[in-house]
Motif scaffolding. Sequence first.
Motif, PDB file in Angstrom:
ATOM      1  N   UNK A 125       0.938  -1.233   0.161  1.00 55.27           N
ATOM      2  CA  UNK A 125       0.053  -0.026   0.214  1.00 55.27           C
ATOM      3  C   UNK A 125       0.967   1.158   0.044  1.00 55.27           C
ATOM      4  N   UNK A 126       0.076   2.514  -0.002  1.00 51.46           N
ATOM      5  CA  UNK A 126       1.187   3.858   0.139  1.00 51.46           C
ATOM      6  C   UNK A 126       0.435   4.791   1.286  1.00 51.46           C
ATOM      7  N   UNK A 127       1.280   5.202   1.687  1.00 52.01           N
ATOM      8  CA  UNK A 127       0.929   6.372   2.662  1.00 52.01           C
ATOM      9  C   UNK A 127       1.267   7.789   2.255  1.00 52.01           C
ATOM     10  N   UNK A 128       0.516   8.552   2.547  1.00 48.97           N
ATOM     11  CA  UNK A 128       0.849   9.999   2.291  1.00 48.97           C
ATOM     12  C   UNK A 128       0.459  10.780   3.496  1.00 48.97           C
ATOM     13  N   UNK A 129       1.835  11.605   3.535  1.00 52.14           N
ATOM     14  CA  UNK A 129       1.774  12.397   5.008  1.00 52.14           C
ATOM     15  C   UNK A 129       2.344  13.817   4.562  1.00 52.14           C
ATOM     16  N   UNK A 130       1.332  14.838   4.702  1.00 53.59           N
ATOM     17  CA  UNK A 130       1.860  16.214   4.379  1.00 53.59           C
ATOM     18  C   UNK A 130       3.094  16.553   4.888  1.00 53.59           C
ATOM     19  N   UNK A 131       3.811  17.224   3.926  1.00 51.54           N
ATOM     20  CA  UNK A 131       5.127  17.596   4.489  1.00 51.54           C
ATOM     21  C   UNK A 131       5.296  18.380   5.975  1.00 51.54           C
ATOM     22  N   UNK A 132       4.408  19.320   6.112  1.00 47.22           N
ATOM     23  CA  UNK A 132       4.178  20.170   7.242  1.00 47.22           C
ATOM     24  C   UNK A 132       4.130  19.419   8.508  1.00 47.22           C
ATOM     25  N   UNK A 133       3.527  18.100   8.265  1.00 46.95           N
ATOM     26  CA  UNK A 133       3.391  17.431   9.628  1.00 46.95           C
ATOM     27  C   UNK A 133       4.177  16.471   9.739  1.00 46.95           C
ATOM     28  N   UNK A 134       5.343  15.969   8.864  1.00 45.24           N
ATOM     29  CA  UNK A 134       6.025  14.824   8.967  1.00 45.24           C
ATOM     30  C   UNK A 134       6.841  14.644  10.316  1.00 45.24           C
ATOM     31  N   UNK A 135       7.548  15.667  10.728  1.00 42.24           N
ATOM     32  CA  UNK A 135       8.232  15.644  11.688  1.00 42.24           C
ATOM     33  C   UNK A 135       7.706  15.921  12.800  1.00 42.24           C
ATOM     34  N   UNK A 136       6.577  16.019  13.143  1.00 43.80           N
ATOM     35  CA  UNK A 136       5.524  16.255  14.117  1.00 43.80           C
ATOM     36  C   UNK A 136       4.719  14.962  14.739  1.00 43.80           C
ATOM     37  N   UNK A 137       4.763  14.052  13.770  1.00 48.78           N
ATOM     38  CA  UNK A 137       4.096  12.632  14.086  1.00 48.78           C
ATOM     39  C   UNK A 137       5.048  11.712  14.359  1.00 48.78           C
ATOM     40  N   UNK A 138       4.303  11.060  15.419  1.00 45.24           N
ATOM     41  CA  UNK A 138       5.041   9.774  15.741  1.00 45.24           C
ATOM     42  C   UNK A 138       4.415   8.563  15.608  1.00 45.24           C
ATOM     43  N   UNK A 139       5.020   7.638  14.537  1.00 44.33           N
ATOM     44  CA  UNK A 139       4.372   6.577  14.221  1.00 44.33           C
ATOM     45  C   UNK A 139       4.805   5.259  15.085  1.00 44.33           C
ATOM     46  N   UNK A 140       3.744   4.483  15.441  1.00 45.90           N
ATOM     47  CA  UNK A 140       4.141   3.303  16.583  1.00 45.90           C
ATOM     48  C   UNK A 140       5.048   2.184  16.225  1.00 45.90           C
ATOM     49  N   UNK A 141       5.320   1.977  14.953  1.00 43.74           N
ATOM     50  CA  UNK A 141       6.047   0.789  14.524  1.00 43.74           C
ATOM     51  C   UNK A 141       7.377   1.199  14.088  1.00 43.74           C
ATOM     52  N   UNK A 142       8.132   1.263  15.106  1.00 48.29           N
ATOM     53  CA  UNK A 142       9.665   1.806  14.813  1.00 48.29           C
ATOM     54  C   UNK A 142      10.667   0.720  14.490  1.00 48.29           C
ATOM     55  N   UNK A 143      10.710   0.117  13.215  1.00 51.52           N
ATOM     56  CA  UNK A 143      11.428  -0.686  12.691  1.00 51.52           C
ATOM     57  C   UNK A 143      12.908  -0.058  12.167  1.00 51.52           C
ATOM     58  N   UNK A 144      13.847  -0.736  11.866  1.00 54.86           N
ATOM     59  CA  UNK A 144      15.205  -0.577  11.456  1.00 54.86           C
ATOM     60  C   UNK A 144      15.193   0.259  10.065  1.00 54.86           C
ATOM     61  N   UNK A 145      14.261   0.017   9.080  1.00 54.38           N
ATOM     62  CA  UNK A 145      14.384   0.796   8.035  1.00 54.38           C
ATOM     63  C   UNK A 145      13.970   2.149   8.208  1.00 54.38           C
ATOM     64  N   UNK A 146      13.145   2.521   9.364  1.00 50.67           N
ATOM     65  CA  UNK A 146      12.783   3.948   9.425  1.00 50.67           C
ATOM     66  C   UNK A 146      13.905   4.893  10.412  1.00 50.67           C
ATOM     67  N   UNK A 147      14.870   4.097  10.672  1.00 53.23           N
ATOM     68  CA  UNK A 147      15.727   4.496  11.258  1.00 53.23           C
ATOM     69  C   UNK A 147      16.924   5.823  10.527  1.00 53.23           C
TER      70      UNK A 147
END
Length: 419
Positions: free
Chosen positions: A251-273
Amino acid sequence: MPAASPPRRSSSTAMIDQAVALDAADPIARFRSEFILPESVVAYLDGNSLGRPLEVTRRRLAEFVDTEWGERLIRSWDEGWMERPTASGDRLAAATLGAAPGQTLVADSTTVLLYKLIFAAVGARPGRTEIVADTENFPTDRFILASVAEQAGLTVRWIAPDPAAGVTAEQVASLLSERTALVALSHVSYKSAYLADLPAITALAHEQGALVLWDLCHSAGVVDLHLDAAGVDLAVGCTYKYLNGGPGAPAFAYVAAALQDSLSQPITGWMGHADPFAMGPEHVRASGIRGFLSGTPPILAMLPLHDMLDLIERAGIAAIREKSILLTQFVTAIADEWLAPLGVVVRSPRDSAVRGAHVCLEHDDMDAVVRGLWREGVIPDFRPPRGLRAGLSPLSTSFAEVATAMTQLRGALLTGQAS
């Protein structure tokens, strides 16, 4: 193209003649030949569940096994695979979403991405206690919303829309308040194909300080979207319907640029490091859209999507949407002229401006009718308790194919095949 008006004579000949004329005038009809079209499938009206594969994908998968995987092996991670989730997202965003680069990624399933973004959204609105959603949304959306609400101690305010239509801006407005953290809706209803007023609903939520998450599973690749222009916060969609990515495609996810660094997603795997190969003791989130990645992305499964994006770029999303409207008009006209006397009811909006790319037809015997049609190589979709969904994928569906399917459907109803 000529309008898809009702056949003038109540005969299969009139309907087929009109279908031939519509196909002849169709500026994107030539792309249908690029799909795998087996003779065993007489008519395929289920592109809203699983799109047909492209011929080029068969070759590309074999080439990938021989080269990127078979020859380059682990080196391919340094030669493009690491960037594939965001590069794929940027292509998809440009071709179908009306979104600038750096806001979309391809990874995970729709379910996982919904969980990530719903969880992140409510966490970004501390002190707010409510989510606005609707009872007619796809089960996964409803289940995850209820689960996150329970985990976070929130209340879901449920809209109960007309099943034959969908959620209106007025219904959303009636439940919005300073307590609303998130509004989560589908852009196109999976049942009725009702096309929600995305810009208006997004604006209403923002007036109350809430975030909005749109499920685009039934609109991506077939409706001309403008996420950036509408100020959309978050969106999720699958790629195996009108984007023809194949069964289980990511699937795909869209997150508006202005929000990206203020949101905390719960599944913190190695590829998001921030440094995936540091292998350190703590998770340091990557900046931007990469921070929404988790585990190793399904590189092989992204290949069919790229082939379909090539095709969408060549055809143009505006032309795809125009044909989608004509296809659904054609089905609706046939249903009114030919099928209504047999007890069939159209349960999709009549106005093309608020209708997606499928038409729901209801009849008490539709379950048995659809099973009979499948045996004859005519493949629509059944939704309990009495709905047939004619899913019309504009790049692979012809008007003649639709006419054949409607002829078979009428014949099944006339002869009592369902009994």
